[in-house]
Design a protein around this motif. Structure first.
Motif, PDB file in Angstrom:
ATOM      1  N   ASP A  78      -9.590   3.055  -0.110  1.00  0.00           N
ATOM      2  CA  ASP A  78     -10.544   1.979   0.160  1.00  0.00           C
ATOM      3  C   ASP A  78      -9.936   0.614  -0.151  1.00  0.00           C
ATOM      4  OD1 ASP A  78     -12.448   3.784   0.973  1.00  0.00           O
ATOM      5  OD2 ASP A  78     -13.542   3.793  -0.933  1.00  0.00           O
ATOM      6  N   ILE A  79      -9.176   0.539  -1.243  1.00  0.00           N
ATOM      7  CA  ILE A  79      -8.518  -0.723  -1.586  1.00  0.00           C
ATOM      8  C   ILE A  79      -7.478  -1.088  -0.534  1.00  0.00           C
ATOM      9  CG2 ILE A  79      -6.913  -1.786  -3.218  1.00  0.00           C
ATOM     10  CD1 ILE A  79      -8.435  -0.521  -5.470  1.00  0.00           C
ATOM     11  N   ILE A  80      -6.696  -0.109  -0.095  1.00  0.00           N
ATOM     12  CA  ILE A  80      -5.681  -0.371   0.939  1.00  0.00           C
ATOM     13  C   ILE A  80      -6.334  -0.870   2.219  1.00  0.00           C
ATOM     14  CG2 ILE A  80      -3.958   0.709   2.428  1.00  0.00           C
ATOM     15  CD1 ILE A  80      -3.351   2.626   0.111  1.00  0.00           C
ATOM     16  N   ALA A  81      -7.448  -0.233   2.605  1.00  0.00           N
ATOM     17  CA  ALA A  81      -8.118  -0.597   3.858  1.00  0.00           C
ATOM     18  C   ALA A  81      -8.592  -2.047   3.856  1.00  0.00           C
ATOM     19  CB  ALA A  81      -9.299   0.336   4.099  1.00  0.00           C
ATOM     20  N   ALA A  82      -8.964  -2.555   2.684  1.00  0.00           N
ATOM     21  CA  ALA A  82      -9.473  -3.925   2.603  1.00  0.00           C
ATOM     22  C   ALA A  82      -8.386  -4.943   2.283  1.00  0.00           C
ATOM     23  CB  ALA A  82     -10.567  -4.005   1.533  1.00  0.00           C
ATOM     24  N   ALA A  83      -7.176  -4.473   1.929  1.00  0.00           N
ATOM     25  CA  ALA A  83      -6.136  -5.368   1.421  1.00  0.00           C
ATOM     26  C   ALA A  83      -5.367  -6.065   2.540  1.00  0.00           C
ATOM     27  CB  ALA A  83      -5.161  -4.580   0.555  1.00  0.00           C
ATOM     28  N   ILE A  84      -4.771  -7.189   2.192  1.00  0.00           N
ATOM     29  CA  ILE A  84      -3.795  -7.868   3.030  1.00  0.00           C
ATOM     30  C   ILE A  84      -2.428  -7.657   2.368  1.00  0.00           C
ATOM     31  CG2 ILE A  84      -3.007 -10.065   3.966  1.00  0.00           C
ATOM     32  CD1 ILE A  84      -5.626  -9.073   5.169  1.00  0.00           C
ATOM     33  N   ILE A  85      -1.530  -6.967   3.077  1.00  0.00           N
ATOM     34  CA  ILE A  85      -0.245  -6.574   2.502  1.00  0.00           C
ATOM     35  C   ILE A  85       0.882  -7.184   3.325  1.00  0.00           C
ATOM     36  CG2 ILE A  85       1.242  -4.629   1.880  1.00  0.00           C
ATOM     37  CD1 ILE A  85      -1.334  -2.912   1.750  1.00  0.00           C
ATOM     38  N   ASP A  86       1.743  -7.917   2.668  1.00  0.00           N
ATOM     39  CA  ASP A  86       2.922  -8.522   3.295  1.00  0.00           C
ATOM     40  C   ASP A  86       4.145  -7.915   2.621  1.00  0.00           C
ATOM     41  OD1 ASP A  86       4.846 -10.067   4.458  1.00  0.00           O
ATOM     42  OD2 ASP A  86       4.141 -11.977   3.654  1.00  0.00           O
ATOM     43  N   ASP A  87       4.833  -7.005   3.333  1.00  0.00           N
ATOM     44  CA  ASP A  87       5.898  -6.224   2.701  1.00  0.00           C
ATOM     45  C   ASP A  87       7.098  -6.087   3.631  1.00  0.00           C
ATOM     46  OD1 ASP A  87       7.446  -4.502   1.213  1.00  0.00           O
ATOM     47  OD2 ASP A  87       6.238  -2.734   1.654  1.00  0.00           O
ATOM     48  N   PRO A  88       7.919  -7.145   3.748  1.00  0.00           N
ATOM     49  CA  PRO A  88       9.120  -7.028   4.583  1.00  0.00           C
ATOM     50  C   PRO A  88      10.195  -6.133   3.977  1.00  0.00           C
ATOM     51  CG  PRO A  88       9.093  -9.142   3.449  1.00  0.00           C
ATOM     52  CD  PRO A  88       7.771  -8.495   3.164  1.00  0.00           C
ATOM     53  N   VAL A  89      10.117  -5.824   2.681  1.00  0.00           N
ATOM     54  CA  VAL A  89      11.119  -4.968   2.046  1.00  0.00           C
ATOM     55  C   VAL A  89      10.952  -3.520   2.500  1.00  0.00           C
ATOM     56  CG1 VAL A  89      12.050  -4.160  -0.161  1.00  0.00           C
ATOM     57  CG2 VAL A  89      11.235  -6.518   0.074  1.00  0.00           C
ATOM     58  N   ALA A  90       9.700  -3.033   2.527  1.00  0.00           N
ATOM     59  CA  ALA A  90       9.349  -1.736   3.112  1.00  0.00           C
ATOM     60  C   ALA A  90      10.199  -0.581   2.594  1.00  0.00           C
ATOM     61  CB  ALA A  90       9.426  -1.808   4.648  1.00  0.00           C
ATOM     62  N   ARG A  91      10.158  -0.379   1.285  1.00  0.00           N
ATOM     63  CA  ARG A  91      10.820   0.771   0.685  1.00  0.00           C
ATOM     64  C   ARG A  91       9.819   1.460  -0.248  1.00  0.00           C
ATOM     65  NH1 ARG A  91      15.404  -2.775   0.030  1.00  0.00           N
ATOM     66  NH2 ARG A  91      15.434  -2.655  -2.265  1.00  0.00           N
ATOM     67  N   PRO A  92      10.066   2.708  -0.631  1.00  0.00           N
ATOM     68  CA  PRO A  92       9.136   3.384  -1.531  1.00  0.00           C
ATOM     69  C   PRO A  92       8.889   2.574  -2.803  1.00  0.00           C
ATOM     70  CG  PRO A  92      10.659   4.970  -0.613  1.00  0.00           C
ATOM     71  CD  PRO A  92      11.144   3.624  -0.181  1.00  0.00           C
ATOM     72  N   GLY A  93       7.614   2.306  -3.101  1.00  0.00           N
ATOM     73  CA  GLY A  93       7.249   1.526  -4.270  1.00  0.00           C
ATOM     74  C   GLY A  93       7.017   0.064  -3.992  1.00  0.00           C
ATOM     75  N   THR A  94       7.219  -0.385  -2.749  1.00  0.00           N
ATOM     76  CA  THR A  94       6.922  -1.769  -2.409  1.00  0.00           C
ATOM     77  C   THR A  94       5.508  -1.845  -1.822  1.00  0.00           C
ATOM     78  OG1 THR A  94       7.860  -1.585  -0.168  1.00  0.00           O
ATOM     79  CG2 THR A  94       9.360  -2.202  -1.948  1.00  0.00           C
ATOM     80  N   GLY A  95       5.060  -3.065  -1.515  1.00  0.00           N
ATOM     81  CA  GLY A  95       3.698  -3.230  -1.033  1.00  0.00           C
ATOM     82  C   GLY A  95       2.690  -3.000  -2.146  1.00  0.00           C
ATOM     83  N   LEU A  96       1.493  -2.587  -1.788  1.00  0.00           N
ATOM     84  CA  LEU A  96       0.438  -2.319  -2.765  1.00  0.00           C
ATOM     85  C   LEU A  96       0.737  -0.982  -3.449  1.00  0.00           C
ATOM     86  CD1 LEU A  96      -2.238  -3.473  -3.826  1.00  0.00           C
ATOM     87  CD2 LEU A  96      -3.402  -2.107  -2.107  1.00  0.00           C
ATOM     88  N   THR A  97       0.993  -1.021  -4.752  1.00  0.00           N
ATOM     89  CA  THR A  97       1.414   0.168  -5.487  1.00  0.00           C
ATOM     90  C   THR A  97       0.572   0.342  -6.737  1.00  0.00           C
ATOM     91  OG1 THR A  97       3.684  -0.007  -4.666  1.00  0.00           O
ATOM     92  CG2 THR A  97       3.361   1.270  -6.674  1.00  0.00           C
ATOM     93  N   ALA A  98       0.205   1.593  -7.031  1.00  0.00           N
ATOM     94  CA  ALA A  98      -0.630   1.915  -8.189  1.00  0.00           C
ATOM     95  C   ALA A  98       0.065   2.957  -9.055  1.00  0.00           C
ATOM     96  CB  ALA A  98      -1.991   2.440  -7.741  1.00  0.00           C
ATOM     97  N   PHE A  99      -0.227   2.918 -10.347  1.00  0.00           N
ATOM     98  CA  PHE A  99       0.276   3.886 -11.315  1.00  0.00           C
ATOM     99  C   PHE A  99      -0.907   4.665 -11.876  1.00  0.00           C
ATOM    100  CE2 PHE A  99       3.242   0.461 -11.070  1.00  0.00           C
ATOM    101  CZ  PHE A  99       4.499   0.971 -11.341  1.00  0.00           C
ATOM    102  N   GLY A 100      -0.743   5.968 -12.053  1.00  0.00           N
ATOM    103  CA  GLY A 100      -1.856   6.775 -12.542  1.00  0.00           C
ATOM    104  C   GLY A 100      -1.458   7.815 -13.557  1.00  0.00           C
ATOM    105  N   THR A 101      -2.403   8.200 -14.389  1.00  0.00           N
ATOM    106  CA  THR A 101      -2.239   9.303 -15.326  1.00  0.00           C
ATOM    107  C   THR A 101      -3.568  10.026 -15.421  1.00  0.00           C
ATOM    108  OG1 THR A 101      -1.710   9.914 -17.607  1.00  0.00           O
ATOM    109  CG2 THR A 101      -2.673   7.756 -17.291  1.00  0.00           C
ATOM    110  N   PHE A 102      -3.517  11.362 -15.364  1.00  0.00           N
ATOM    111  CA  PHE A 102      -4.731  12.166 -15.229  1.00  0.00           C
ATOM    112  C   PHE A 102      -4.883  13.123 -16.401  1.00  0.00           C
ATOM    113  CE2 PHE A 102      -3.996  10.504 -11.098  1.00  0.00           C
ATOM    114  CZ  PHE A 102      -5.249  10.378 -10.520  1.00  0.00           C
TER     115      PHE A 102
END
Length: 409
Positions: free
Chosen positions: A65-89
């Motif tokens: 849902d956050i991604i769908a509403a976000a504006i992301i500018d990511d010319p680097v385009a590699r794993p871990g770039t753009g909108l990135t989140a960290f989690g622990t469960f």
């Protein structure tokens, strides 16, 4: 998304990877470091909390849902770039320790192709206020003591579980114990991550919501829809040397059977998640400074509708950290171990807006106390089989504890 309506994420190339001295010390840092790359994040652009049996799918929906509403500018385009989140469960559906997913305000990342910086905010024109860096602090004198189960209590629990297994109530049960750590001076997580990364370069070193460790076991790593996972089960301490440990492990019927149960549990889950054949490599021997493991790597292309996080959630708990049959093993753990594991042995990692992710098992770890910077709680466990010897199982936990405890010395 609480009050957040839209996030703006901007990624740009950076001059170089950060060093520990470049990272602020707010005790809310997020870190993921491997031998070839990593990420460091701080600040909180958005935080989601989740609990119960659907916590993994709920967290994925929240992020989508956050991604769908976000504006992301990511010319680097590699794993871990753009909108990135960290989690622990949390390990258990009923744990008092709530699962969290955090999108930081700033991320510094690097890999073999270079470094990058991502800024994430609710304001398209926001500038991130610099956090105070401060010198990296020593811990001073450190004490540790038995937690919920002392050594005698753990060996008694192992003996009771062996009797249960001999009666055929289960095939394998993983038991854990904890240790309380108290330091003279406040614990600096930057120093812990640096020491773990140097000591265990072949593992995944992590710090997410105070959960810190160096794990050798990847549950679900996804790149462009391709999933890889590593199963570890069957271990032997290296107190008598690497060669002696490897020989003992290869000769142990108990450890070979334990590994087979863990591999079968992951393979069963992958059969549902994969869009094609599942490929396996193993078992092989994984060498770490303190212990050797039997290891099998699997890979497959994910079927439509699956992500790294939902795949990890479907596999959790594998027989490597719970036991088999799963429901029976978890009931035995609740009854005999009687330990709220919190986030120990559960998925920890990151995911980005392009579908890349790494979700490992939180092993060789400690949970930093949220309220007292002088305190932490370390965890270690082992798979109990009908042929298990309580004192050998205790020695295995001691070897696994050594990974995290040395970082506090």
């Amino acid at each position: 998304m609480s009050d957040l309506t839209r996030l703006f994420a901007f990624t740009r190339q950076a001059a170089s990877r950060p060093s520990p001295g470049d990272i602020p010390h707010p005790r809310k840092n997020l870190m993921w470091v491997t031998a070839t790359g990593g990420m460091v994040g701080w600040g909180e652009a958005a935080v989601g909390t989740f609990e119960g049996p659907d916590r993994f799918t709920a967290a994925q929906r929240w992020f989508d849902d956050i991604i769908a509403a976000a504006i992301i500018d990511d010319p680097v385009a590699r794993p871990g770039t753009g909108l990135t989140a960290f989690g622990t469960f949390s390990f258990s559906d009923t744990s008092a320790d709530i699962s969290t997913v955090t999108i930081p305000q700033r991320i510094l990342g690097w890999d073999s192709d270079g470094a990058w910086e991502t800024v994430i905010s609710t304001d398209q024109n926001a500038t991130i206020t610099a956090e105070p860096i401060g010198p990296i602090g020593d811990f001073g004198h450190v004490d540790w003591s038995a937690g919920h189960l002392d050594e005698e209590g753990f060996t008694s629990a192992v003996a009771e579980t062996v009797e249960l297994l001999a009666r055929g109530e289960a095939k394998k049960v993983v038991l854990a114990r904890d240790i309380d750590i108290v330091s003279e001076f406040p614990m600096d997580e930057r120093l812990l991550v640096a020491k773990l990364t140097r000591a265990f370069p072949s593992t995944w070193t992590y710090l997410v919501s105070g959960m810190i460790g160096a794990t050798p076991e990847m549950l679900a790593s996804v790149r462009d829809g391709h999933l890889t996972t590593r199963v570890l089960a069957g271990s032997w301490p290296t107190t008598q040397g690497q060669e002696a440990a490897e020989y003992a492990l290869r000769s142990s019927a108990k450890d070979i059977a334990e590994h087979r149960y863990a591999s079968d549990s992951v393979l069963h889950a992958l059969d549902i998640q994969a869009s094609g054949p599942v490929r396996a490599n193993g078992p092989t021997i994984l060498h770490l400074p303190n212990v050797v493991h039997l290891a099998t790597d699997f890979e497959a292309d994910l079927a439509a509708g699956w992500t790294g996080l939902t795949a990890a959630g479907a596999m959790h708990p594998t027989a490597a950290v719970g036991g088999t049959p799963t429901d029976t093993a978890l009931e035995v753990i609740d009854r005999i171990e009687a330990l709220d594991r919190g986030r120990y042995a559960a998925p920890v990692g990151w995911m980005d807006s392009s579908g890349n992710s790494d979700w490992a098992l939180a092993l060789r770890c400690a949970q930093l106390d949220r309220n007292d910077p002088h305190r932490a709680r370390a965890f270690a466990g082992g798979g109990i089989m009908e042929r298990s010897v309580p004192q050998q199982e205790l020695a295995e936990t001691e070897a696994k504890f050594s990974a995290i405890l040395k970082a506090f010395e």
